[in-house]
Design an enzyme around this catalytic site. Structure first.
Site: not given
Lengths: 409, 409
Positions: A95, A172
């Protein structure tokens, strides 16, 4: 209470007018027991072991609007959360991340919390042992532009990289499961090319194959890759969460090093006012979750992180205070052979020099690209200047690299 | 090529001097085929289906340093990535997130990509059906400060909330597996309290129990909770990744709605220059991944998101253009009964009014807190002003709420 196990979060909070001590107290109470002063005394005694504590508040006054900030350190009792990273992160920055300008800078774990994390299975020493390379920086090569390539094409690119004498070749990170180069076929073709190159170079190498797809299938996919001969894995950790890395790295059947890719990290670390600082995001948390090697943006190239932040990421990856194996730092992007002395000066010997364009773009070809790096690494270690090394017979690959990209001494 | 399936990413790129058209072209090529102009013509024909395309470049010139930016829209061929959110996110914003000041604003998915996502199993209509509440905004109550509480204590807090006539009760997102209130015991105790309250109120309710712990155990934990009687789940999505939510929501044995908590979102959305925009992060992606309800910071309270951004999150959650069920918007934080007319004006009827302190902090107690909200919701729907409604006999709970917190009409 003072001996209870706690994890300590360090935040940087920006506010033009706030009473930062009050703010820190509000966080310490609000994110643990919720309220405190209203509790009856008997209840306070029961709840005290759950209460967060303000450790320090270090206010940096400034007359520049928006530049007044404080570093807040708050201790969260371990008893409040389970021993996993989602629970810790949601506790300290769930939060709170949405509550104004605040950045999570660091976390210090209790030894009890850390004990739930085996950390990197290989780490720096383990990776060196697999490669038989104990005293020098390692060299990693990145597959480039392999989307749409078929297996023979991929194999040939792998072979050329391997011929250059690199220690590691990584997929990659945007190569996913696809019909042209599916995982197991890709591993078989590339590992065969690795063996073929080893006959020429006499050198072992690790191929980090990209682990992708549904979360629940990652472990079995990793085991399939290992079954096909893969000797390392690449993983886009932040697209899945640290806990997934932790579970993979803790799995006794995943018997190869895992290289953590920083994909998506730029959504989290570069802002001054929000997010999670790079040394925590790409350093400490990657290591605790078990990454054997960690890629992060180098301070040298186009994808830039300031040098100081870079060295702080490295420091987190190797800090002896954390009782798990150190992770191999892999500063990445914009690396060419002329930067090797600088990289070694910044990072020392326990570093992986990682290049894509600096290998594939070499004017004499990919294999020469790797060779230029290896020559540069040997020269830098021996204290020989790159131009002097390049001038020696047989070192034309380094000369050509310097001619293309220059050098820094 | 023009009919191929593509996903389109929209970015906002900040740069004082860049040629944004060139930059967009560099992204479109760099994140797909890697290089293009150097390719032989025959190879181009083969690779064209993998090539990214610039859809539009909308430059916003400004003389203020750092304020010159462009919105870039780039199409990525689906053939390049597998049909999962980690693959798509790593493709469009993996490396690019680290390449200077750039924020991911939006993603448009191909229908082929979306077809891999069943979306919310319940959505707005399904949640309404479970509750038998078809025509009014729903009311959710948040457990508060329950760390360190035992089962009888938790049960009593649940019962008081349920007596107030709330439709949903959610766990505190920082309540993890713990010896005092372990998952199954907690569910049994709370669902028993729900039945007991239903005898008084005549009203059904959903209890969203917090799903926590190791990633690989989440599905089985959810099924244990459901076996113990849980009729909803709460999940800290961003601490685990969207794919985990997608897998949970797609699981046919997870037969209850899932409420997505925005914990950690503030590390990603609030920066102007970096991260992922809230309507994508908390709106479209949560919905695609299958969240039946989505909590996000309201524009009313302490944890603030600008109203415009809030409404854009809501719009993404209910946009009929996305062919999956809409997710219930749950604007949260700082909500008290006096804000109800404003919430309904901003969000309409398909909204969950969600309160913690605005229920538990009611001067007449928790049950009255819920009742005050229900009265306020009925008044707002009937076009009756809150003070008028509060003045009616039996509506003292609303009057007390207004006396405490005021109201906006």
């Amino acid at each position: 209470m003072s001996n209870q196990a706690v994890c300590i979060a360090t935040y940087r909070s920006y506010d033009d007018k706030a009473d930062f001590h009050k703010k820190a107290q509000g966080i310490a109470v609000g994110l643990t027991v919720g309220s405190w002063t209203d509790l009856p005394e008997a209840r306070k005694a029961e709840m005290e072991k759950h209460l967060g504590r303000v450790i320090s508040v270090d206010v940096h006054e400034s007359s520049v609007p928006g530049e007044r900030y404080a570093d807040l350190r708050i201790a969260y009792p371990d008893v409040n959360f389970s021993r996993d990273l989602p629970a810790l992160l949601v506790t300290v920055f769930g939060k709170l991340s949405m509550d104004g300008r605040i950045k999570l800078l660091d976390l210090d774990f209790s030894s009890e919390f850390v004990s739930a994390f085996p950390g990197p299975k290989f780490g720096i020493d383990g990776v060196r042992k697999l490669l038989g390379a104990y005293e020098r920086p390692l060299l990693m090569s990145i597959f480039k532009s392999v989307i749409g390539h078929d297996l023979p094409n991929l194999r040939e690119q792998f072979y050329q990289q391997a011929l250059g004498g690199v220690d590691l070749i990584k997929d990659d990170e945007i190569l996913f499961e696809n019909p042209l180069t599916p995982l197991e076929k890709r591993v078989e073709a590339c590992m065969e090319a690795a063996r073929q190159a080893e006959e020429v170079t006499g050198q072992k190498l690790l191929y980090a194959v990209n682990l992708t797809g549904p979360t629940s299938k990652l472990a079995s996919q990793a085991k399939r890759a290992i079954g096909a001969g893969a000797n390392a894995l690449l993983f886009n950790v932040l697209a899945y969460g640290y806990d997934v890395l932790h579970e993979l790295s803790s799995d006794p059947e995943i018997t190869v090093p895992i290289a953590a890719h920083p994909a998506m990290a730029g959504a989290l670390y570069p802002s001054t006012h929000y997010g999670i600082a790079a040394p925590l995001l790409l350093g400490k948390l990657m290591r605790l979750a078990g990454a054997d090697l960690v890629l992060f943006p180098s301070p040298y190239g186009s994808v830039v992180m300031p040098r100081e932040e870079n060295l702080a990421v490295q420091a987190a990856l190797i800090d002896p205070a954390l009782p798990v194996a150190p992770s191999f730092p892999v500063p990445s992007a914009g690396i060419h052979p002329g930067l090797v002395p600088l990289i070694l000066r910044d990072f020392g010997t326990d570093v992986v020099v990682n290049a894509g364009g600096g290998i594939h773009g070499h004017p004499m070809g990919t294999a020469a690209g790797g060779q230029a790096f290896r020559i540069a690494i040997e020269a830098a270690r021996a204290g020989v200047s790159l131009p002097d090394a390049a001038a020696k017979p047989g070192n034309e690959a380094l000369q050509a690299a310097i001619d293309s990209w220059g050098y820094k001494q």
